[in-house]
Each structure stands twice: as C-alpha cells, then as structure tokens.
Write a protein that holds these residues in place. Structure first.
Motif, PDB file in Angstrom:
ATOM      1  N   PHE A  17      -5.664   0.687   0.787  1.00 14.57           N
ATOM      2  CA  PHE A  17      -5.897  -0.142  -0.398  1.00 14.57           C
ATOM      3  C   PHE A  17      -4.553  -0.464  -1.035  1.00 14.57           C
ATOM      4  O   PHE A  17      -3.742   0.434  -1.266  1.00 14.57           O
ATOM      5  CB  PHE A  17      -6.782   0.586  -1.408  1.00 14.57           C
ATOM      6  CG  PHE A  17      -8.109   1.004  -0.840  1.00 14.57           C
ATOM      7  CD1 PHE A  17      -9.140   0.080  -0.700  1.00 14.57           C
ATOM      8  CD2 PHE A  17      -8.321   2.306  -0.417  1.00 14.57           C
ATOM      9  CE1 PHE A  17     -10.360   0.457  -0.152  1.00 14.57           C
ATOM     10  CE2 PHE A  17      -9.536   2.688   0.134  1.00 14.57           C
ATOM     11  CZ  PHE A  17     -10.556   1.762   0.274  1.00 14.57           C
ATOM     12  N   ASP A  46       0.875  -1.168   0.000  1.00 10.42           N
ATOM     13  CA  ASP A  46       0.000   0.000   0.000  1.00 10.42           C
ATOM     14  C   ASP A  46       0.916   1.223   0.000  1.00 10.42           C
ATOM     15  O   ASP A  46       1.242   1.766   1.045  1.00 10.42           O
ATOM     16  CB  ASP A  46      -0.912  -0.034   1.227  1.00 10.42           C
ATOM     17  CG  ASP A  46      -1.770   1.214   1.341  1.00 10.42           C
ATOM     18  OD1 ASP A  46      -1.885   1.950   0.334  1.00 10.42           O
ATOM     19  OD2 ASP A  46      -2.324   1.454   2.426  1.00 10.42           O
ATOM     20  N   SER A  47       1.328   1.653  -1.185  1.00  6.97           N
ATOM     21  CA  SER A  47       2.349   2.710  -1.310  1.00  6.97           C
ATOM     22  C   SER A  47       1.972   3.975  -0.569  1.00  6.97           C
ATOM     23  O   SER A  47       2.792   4.578   0.121  1.00  6.97           O
ATOM     24  CB  SER A  47       2.570   3.071  -2.776  1.00  6.97           C
ATOM     25  OG  SER A  47       3.139   2.008  -3.469  1.00  6.97           O
ATOM     26  N   ASP A  48       0.728   4.420  -0.726  1.00  8.71           N
ATOM     27  CA  ASP A  48       0.343   5.712  -0.157  1.00  8.71           C
ATOM     28  C   ASP A  48      -0.355   5.571   1.190  1.00  8.71           C
ATOM     29  O   ASP A  48      -0.810   6.563   1.755  1.00  8.71           O
ATOM     30  CB  ASP A  48      -0.537   6.495  -1.144  1.00  8.71           C
ATOM     31  CG  ASP A  48      -1.749   5.688  -1.573  1.00  8.71           C
ATOM     32  OD1 ASP A  48      -1.961   4.589  -1.015  1.00  8.71           O
ATOM     33  OD2 ASP A  48      -2.487   6.154  -2.445  1.00  8.71           O
ATOM     34  N   PRO A  90      -2.488   4.529  -7.293  1.00 13.01           N
ATOM     35  CA  PRO A  90      -1.974   4.034  -6.011  1.00 13.01           C
ATOM     36  C   PRO A  90      -0.948   4.952  -5.358  1.00 13.01           C
ATOM     37  O   PRO A  90      -0.515   4.693  -4.240  1.00 13.01           O
ATOM     38  CB  PRO A  90      -1.338   2.687  -6.375  1.00 13.01           C
ATOM     39  CG  PRO A  90      -1.018   2.809  -7.821  1.00 13.01           C
ATOM     40  CD  PRO A  90      -2.036   3.731  -8.423  1.00 13.01           C
ATOM     41  N   GLU A 110      -5.928  -0.961  -6.190  1.00 10.44           N
ATOM     42  CA  GLU A 110      -6.166   0.314  -6.858  1.00 10.44           C
ATOM     43  C   GLU A 110      -6.015   0.200  -8.378  1.00 10.44           C
ATOM     44  O   GLU A 110      -6.659   0.924  -9.122  1.00 10.44           O
ATOM     45  CB  GLU A 110      -5.228   1.393  -6.303  1.00 10.44           C
ATOM     46  CG  GLU A 110      -5.453   1.595  -4.812  1.00 10.44           C
ATOM     47  CD  GLU A 110      -5.010   2.949  -4.320  1.00 10.44           C
ATOM     48  OE1 GLU A 110      -5.150   3.934  -5.056  1.00 10.44           O
ATOM     49  OE2 GLU A 110      -4.521   3.027  -3.188  1.00 10.44           O
ATOM     50  N   ASP A 163      -3.215   4.374   2.165  1.00  5.25           N
ATOM     51  CA  ASP A 163      -4.640   4.713   2.314  1.00  5.25           C
ATOM     52  C   ASP A 163      -5.508   3.490   2.590  1.00  5.25           C
ATOM     53  O   ASP A 163      -6.738   3.580   2.608  1.00  5.25           O
ATOM     54  CB  ASP A 163      -5.148   5.463   1.069  1.00  5.25           C
ATOM     55  CG  ASP A 163      -5.147   4.592  -0.181  1.00  5.25           C
ATOM     56  OD1 ASP A 163      -4.712   3.430  -0.106  1.00  5.25           O
ATOM     57  OD2 ASP A 163      -5.578   5.083  -1.239  1.00  5.25           O
TER      58      ASP A 163
HETATM   59 CA   LIG Z   1      -3.011   2.600  -1.586  1.00  6.53          CA
END
Ligand SMILES: [Ca+2]
Length: 224
Positions: A85, A79-81, A114, A90, A83
């Motif tokens: 998801f 989940d790179s960012d 993403p 994404e 958030d």
């Molecule tokens: Ca994400």
C-alpha cells in the motif's frame, strides 16, 4: 553553580529546542500530522525514537537547505514499508494533495501508519478511496534521476501489461514489464541500463504502458 553545570544546562536547552523544532517542522508537512504527529515517522507509536521506513523516506526528501513542502504525489506513490500500500493510500490521501489545515480527504479513523508493515488500510478504507478504480501510470520518482528511478502503475482488473522504455527517437531501450498482472498497484525500478545491460546516455526517455485498452506515456530525465 559550577561552570560545568551552567554549560550543561545551556547545552540541554539548545538540544531540546532543536529536537522540538525538527519534529514540528516534519509533522506539519505530512497529512494528518495533527492526529498522528510523530507516530507516522517514528518506530515508537507515541512519537520519538528511531525513524521508521516512512520517516526515512520523508527525511530523504528534505533538500539540504530547503524547507519546502515535501508531501506530494511522489512521496504519496512510494510504498515506504513495502507492504503493498502506498504512503498516500495509508494516509487516506492517494494523490498527495492534502495540506495541514485543510479538510481531511478521507476518514481520519481509517488512517494507518505507512512506516509500519503491520499497519494496513482496512477494507473499508480502501473502498473509500476507490483504490483500483482506474488505470493509471504514475509519475516516476525521482525525476530527474541518477542512477535509478521507480515507475508505478495501477490496473483495476487482471490484464496483460507491457511497460517499455524508449529513447527520444522512439527506439526501444528496455522492457520492464511483459506479463499478466492481477488488479493492483505495482512498482518497478529502472536502473538506467538497456536490454544489453549497458548504461544509457544522459537525456530524456519515455516510458509507455499498455494494459488492455489503456495506453499512456510519460517522460523522465536521466542526469549524469
Ligand atoms: Ca506501505
């Protein structure tokens, strides 16, 4: 034409060429790259500019001399960012299987970015990919690892969950999870330390999840 101008023209040609090749290489390796191109990896939605969190994750997976495929289950699980998801969710490819040129596994109109924490999959898109349909213990990443690795799991309903790490002899090393969790996908990090906060030796370790009637184990390797 002065020599200086000629040098500048030659330099600008090489710089431009390098950037274009770099972009084409990266965007051809991620799902839906044809539609979103650099938007998936850069802060500017139309492409270009500084890299967003997904772009940094992508770049971190390019080996120094290697140009192999890096879109895979491991990158899809991140989940790179942050958030909630995963990149795979994404990009409508939760398993990280899609390759440029193949039919898109999801609805391309529902694909989100993403790297942008404000860009979240719609309810429809989550229904389409049946997000929390089953119990799953995902592969840890990276593996092999040093000094830490991330382990994630998915549960389709609220459960009491334990996730423990054992050495190869079956001795318990550390409890990562021990509590009630609502339906969802969760990611933990193991820093290679035991329950007494001591660094463990290099070697093979087993992580095991128990959630309701679901139980699964997988192996990981700590390199030193
Ligand atoms: Ca994400």
């Amino acid at each position: 034409m002065t020599k200086l101008i000629r040098v500048a023209i030659v330099l600008s040609f090489f710089l431009t060429t390098t950037i274009l090749i770099s972009r084409e290489f990266r965007t051809s390796k991620i799902p839906n790259g044809n539609k979103f191109a650099c938007a998936n990896c850069h802060i500017n939605p139309s492409g270009g500019g500084a890299r967003n969190s997904f772009g940094k994750a992508v770049e971190g997976l390019v080996s120094p001399g290697g140009f192999e495929d890096f879109w895979n289950e491991n990158l899809a699980n991140i989940d790179s960012d942050g958030d909630g998801f995963t990149n795979g969710q994404e990009l409508q490819d939760p398993a990280g299987l899609w390759r440029t040129g193949q039919p898109n596994p999801g609805d391309i109109n529902l694909v989100t970015n993403p790297g942008d924490p404000n860009s979240k999959p719609s309810t429809t898109s989550l229904d389409d990919i049946n997000l929390f349909a089953k119990y799953e213990l995902h592969n840890n990443y990276p593996n092999p690892f040093n000094p830490s690795t991330k382990i994630s799991f998915t549960i389709p309903r609220s459960e009491f969950v334990t996730l423990k790490i054992y050495d190869i002899k079956g001795q318990e090393i550390k409890t990562l999870v021990n509590g009630n969790y609502p339906a969802g996908t969760y990611q933990l990090e193991w820093n290679g330390k035991d329950k007494n906060n001591r660094n463990v030796a290099a070697g093979v370790y087993v992580y095991t999840i128990n959630a309701g009637h679901f139980s699964k184990s997988a192996r990981m390797i700590l390199l030193k």
